[in-house]
Design a protein around this motif. Structure first.
Motif, PDB file in Angstrom:
ATOM      1  N   LYS A  56       3.798 -11.552   7.513  1.00 55.97           N
ATOM      2  CA  LYS A  56       3.667 -11.193   6.095  1.00 55.97           C
ATOM      3  C   LYS A  56       2.916  -9.887   5.879  1.00 55.97           C
ATOM      4  CE  LYS A  56       5.802 -14.859   4.928  1.00 55.97           C
ATOM      5  NZ  LYS A  56       7.230 -14.713   5.029  1.00 55.97           N
ATOM      6  N   SER A  57       2.095  -9.480   6.853  1.00 53.21           N
ATOM      7  CA  SER A  57       1.339  -8.239   6.689  1.00 53.21           C
ATOM      8  C   SER A  57       1.320  -7.486   8.016  1.00 53.21           C
ATOM      9  CB  SER A  57      -0.079  -8.523   6.210  1.00 53.21           C
ATOM     10  OG  SER A  57      -0.792  -9.262   7.172  1.00 53.21           O
ATOM     11  N   ILE A  58       0.957  -6.206   7.908  1.00 56.77           N
ATOM     12  CA  ILE A  58       0.943  -5.335   9.077  1.00 56.77           C
ATOM     13  C   ILE A  58      -0.215  -4.355   8.956  1.00 56.77           C
ATOM     14  CG2 ILE A  58       2.539  -3.663   8.053  1.00 56.77           C
ATOM     15  CD1 ILE A  58       3.798  -3.463  10.917  1.00 56.77           C
ATOM     16  N   MET A  59      -0.744  -3.948  10.114  1.00 54.69           N
ATOM     17  CA  MET A  59      -1.811  -2.951  10.108  1.00 54.69           C
ATOM     18  C   MET A  59      -1.219  -1.616   9.673  1.00 54.69           C
ATOM     19  SD  MET A  59      -4.531  -1.665  13.045  1.00 54.69           S
ATOM     20  CE  MET A  59      -3.829  -2.749  14.184  1.00 54.69           C
ATOM     21  N   ILE A  60      -1.913  -0.940   8.749  1.00 49.92           N
ATOM     22  CA  ILE A  60      -1.374   0.315   8.211  1.00 49.92           C
ATOM     23  C   ILE A  60      -2.212   1.539   8.535  1.00 49.92           C
ATOM     24  CG2 ILE A  60      -0.071  -0.784   6.349  1.00 49.92           C
ATOM     25  CD1 ILE A  60      -2.452   0.054   4.483  1.00 49.92           C
ATOM     26  N   ASN A  61      -3.356   1.324   9.163  1.00 55.37           N
ATOM     27  CA  ASN A  61      -4.166   2.490   9.539  1.00 55.37           C
ATOM     28  C   ASN A  61      -4.998   2.185  10.777  1.00 55.37           C
ATOM     29  OD1 ASN A  61      -6.560   1.144   8.646  1.00 55.37           O
ATOM     30  ND2 ASN A  61      -6.137   1.830   6.556  1.00 55.37           N
ATOM     31  N   ALA A  99      -8.094   2.194  11.135  1.00 54.72           N
ATOM     32  CA  ALA A  99      -9.317   1.436  10.851  1.00 54.72           C
ATOM     33  C   ALA A  99      -9.078  -0.064  10.843  1.00 54.72           C
ATOM     34  CB  ALA A  99      -9.897   1.882   9.506  1.00 54.72           C
ATOM     35  N   GLY A 100      -7.841  -0.471  11.002  1.00 53.17           N
ATOM     36  CA  GLY A 100      -7.521  -1.892  11.031  1.00 53.17           C
ATOM     37  C   GLY A 100      -7.138  -2.477   9.688  1.00 53.17           C
ATOM     38  N   GLY A 101      -6.990  -1.629   8.670  1.00 51.77           N
ATOM     39  CA  GLY A 101      -6.573  -2.108   7.354  1.00 51.77           C
ATOM     40  C   GLY A 101      -5.152  -2.643   7.393  1.00 51.77           C
ATOM     41  N   THR A 102      -4.930  -3.721   6.676  1.00 49.60           N
ATOM     42  CA  THR A 102      -3.597  -4.315   6.626  1.00 49.60           C
ATOM     43  C   THR A 102      -3.057  -4.308   5.208  1.00 49.60           C
ATOM     44  OG1 THR A 102      -4.453  -6.557   6.328  1.00 49.60           O
ATOM     45  CG2 THR A 102      -4.089  -5.825   8.601  1.00 49.60           C
ATOM     46  N   SER A 103      -1.754  -4.476   5.109  1.00 48.02           N
ATOM     47  CA  SER A 103      -1.111  -4.569   3.806  1.00 48.02           C
ATOM     48  C   SER A 103       0.088  -5.506   3.920  1.00 48.02           C
ATOM     49  CB  SER A 103      -0.664  -3.190   3.323  1.00 48.02           C
ATOM     50  OG  SER A 103      -0.156  -3.266   2.007  1.00 48.02           O
ATOM     51  N   THR A 104       0.431  -6.142   2.835  1.00 45.11           N
ATOM     52  CA  THR A 104       1.540  -7.080   2.795  1.00 45.11           C
ATOM     53  C   THR A 104       2.878  -6.336   2.864  1.00 45.11           C
ATOM     54  OG1 THR A 104       0.223  -8.573   1.443  1.00 45.11           O
ATOM     55  CG2 THR A 104       2.604  -8.939   1.440  1.00 45.11           C
ATOM     56  N   ILE A 105       3.757  -6.841   3.698  1.00 41.82           N
ATOM     57  CA  ILE A 105       5.120  -6.296   3.783  1.00 41.82           C
ATOM     58  C   ILE A 105       5.899  -6.836   2.590  1.00 41.82           C
ATOM     59  CG2 ILE A 105       7.259  -6.246   5.128  1.00 41.82           C
ATOM     60  CD1 ILE A 105       5.437  -6.790   7.641  1.00 41.82           C
ATOM     61  N   ALA A 157       0.806  -1.217   0.000  1.00 36.99           N
ATOM     62  CA  ALA A 157       0.000   0.000   0.000  1.00 36.99           C
ATOM     63  C   ALA A 157       0.841   1.269   0.000  1.00 36.99           C
ATOM     64  CB  ALA A 157      -0.941   0.014   1.204  1.00 36.99           C
ATOM     65  N   GLU A 158       2.024   1.227   0.628  1.00 39.56           N
ATOM     66  CA  GLU A 158       2.839   2.444   0.720  1.00 39.56           C
ATOM     67  C   GLU A 158       4.295   2.118   1.041  1.00 39.56           C
ATOM     68  OE1 GLU A 158       1.640   3.538   5.311  1.00 39.56           O
ATOM     69  OE2 GLU A 158       0.472   4.385   3.686  1.00 39.56           O
ATOM     70  N   GLU A 159       5.149   3.018   0.600  1.00 42.23           N
ATOM     71  CA  GLU A 159       6.572   2.894   0.915  1.00 42.23           C
ATOM     72  C   GLU A 159       6.831   3.459   2.295  1.00 42.23           C
ATOM     73  OE1 GLU A 159       9.069   4.758  -1.957  1.00 42.23           O
ATOM     74  OE2 GLU A 159       8.529   3.363  -3.539  1.00 42.23           O
ATOM     75  N   GLY A 160       7.912   2.970   2.925  1.00 40.78           N
ATOM     76  CA  GLY A 160       8.332   3.543   4.191  1.00 40.78           C
ATOM     77  C   GLY A 160       8.788   4.973   3.976  1.00 40.78           C
ATOM     78  N   GLY A 209      -0.089  -1.190  18.757  1.00 40.31           N
ATOM     79  CA  GLY A 209      -0.150  -2.319  17.841  1.00 40.31           C
ATOM     80  C   GLY A 209       0.007  -3.640  18.570  1.00 40.31           C
ATOM     81  N   PHE A 210       0.679  -3.590  19.693  1.00 37.44           N
ATOM     82  CA  PHE A 210       0.866  -4.771  20.534  1.00 37.44           C
ATOM     83  C   PHE A 210      -0.477  -5.374  20.933  1.00 37.44           C
ATOM     84  CE2 PHE A 210       1.123  -6.144  25.037  1.00 37.44           C
ATOM     85  CZ  PHE A 210       1.912  -7.259  24.878  1.00 37.44           C
ATOM     86  N   PHE A 211      -1.476  -4.521  21.123  1.00 41.97           N
ATOM     87  CA  PHE A 211      -2.796  -4.985  21.535  1.00 41.97           C
ATOM     88  C   PHE A 211      -3.687  -5.370  20.364  1.00 41.97           C
ATOM     89  CE2 PHE A 211      -1.478  -2.140  25.008  1.00 41.97           C
ATOM     90  CZ  PHE A 211      -1.514  -3.056  26.049  1.00 41.97           C
ATOM     91  N   SER A 212      -3.302  -4.989  19.153  1.00 43.31           N
ATOM     92  CA  SER A 212      -4.215  -5.180  18.032  1.00 43.31           C
ATOM     93  C   SER A 212      -3.846  -6.321  17.088  1.00 43.31           C
ATOM     94  CB  SER A 212      -4.343  -3.882  17.231  1.00 43.31           C
ATOM     95  OG  SER A 212      -3.087  -3.501  16.742  1.00 43.31           O
ATOM     96  N   SER A 213      -2.590  -6.752  17.088  1.00 41.12           N
ATOM     97  CA  SER A 213      -2.225  -7.846  16.188  1.00 41.12           C
ATOM     98  C   SER A 213      -0.951  -8.526  16.681  1.00 41.12           C
ATOM     99  CB  SER A 213      -2.005  -7.327  14.763  1.00 41.12           C
ATOM    100  OG  SER A 213      -0.858  -6.513  14.702  1.00 41.12           O
TER     101      SER A 213
END
Length: 142
Positions: free
Chosen positions: A98-103, A105-111, A32-35, A50-54
């Motif tokens: 393989k993926s991480i939350m990016i917003n 709202a809980g949306g994830t994207s592949t690393i 979804a986006e570059e660092g 993030g520790f609490f969410s995934s």
């Protein structure tokens, strides 16, 4: 003894320098986006949530483990060694997700790529583990 103290300071301060440097660099890219610059600092500050969410948020625990290792480095070498080993394991665990939350709202994207900030962060923990191993070896020889 003086030489051991000097060398151990090098390990500790190199680890701190790597950690602080990691804060200003991009850490990873997703589909979804570059660092971006300063991403490390943002992840450090928000990573606790993030520790609490995934499960990938557990990697963040490398930070307090590393801080404990710094604090105990010459005062409590056994605890510092254990903390640095835990920091390395948590930091390495990030590679297995393989993926991480990016917003929010809980949306994830592949690393898709690990950037210099991640490697500096991992290197910081590895330097402490090597320093603790060196200190343990030196103390056993003396």
């Amino acid at each position: 003894m003086l030489r051991t103290i000097h060398v151990t300071k090098v390990f500790k301060y190199l680890s701190i320098l790597l950690f602080l440097t990691a804060l200003i660099f991009p850490c990873f890219d997703t589909m979804a986006e570059e660092g971006e610059e300063g991403e490390g600092a943002a992840i450090l500050l928000s990573g606790f949530f993030g520790f609490f969410s995934s499960a990938v948020g557990w990697s963040w625990l490398a930070n307090p483990a590393l801080w404990v290792s710094w604090g105990y480095f010459t005062k409590k070498p056994r605890q510092s060694f254990l903390a640095s080993a835990i920091a390395v394991l948590f930091a390495l665990s990030f590679l297995f997700f393989k993926s991480i939350m990016i917003n929010e709202a809980g949306g994830t994207s592949t690393i898709i790529k690990y950037r210099i900030g991640y490697w500096l962060w991992l290197g910081s923990s590895l330097v402490m583990l090597i320093g603790n191993t060196y200190l343990k070896y030196r103390n056993n020889r003396e």
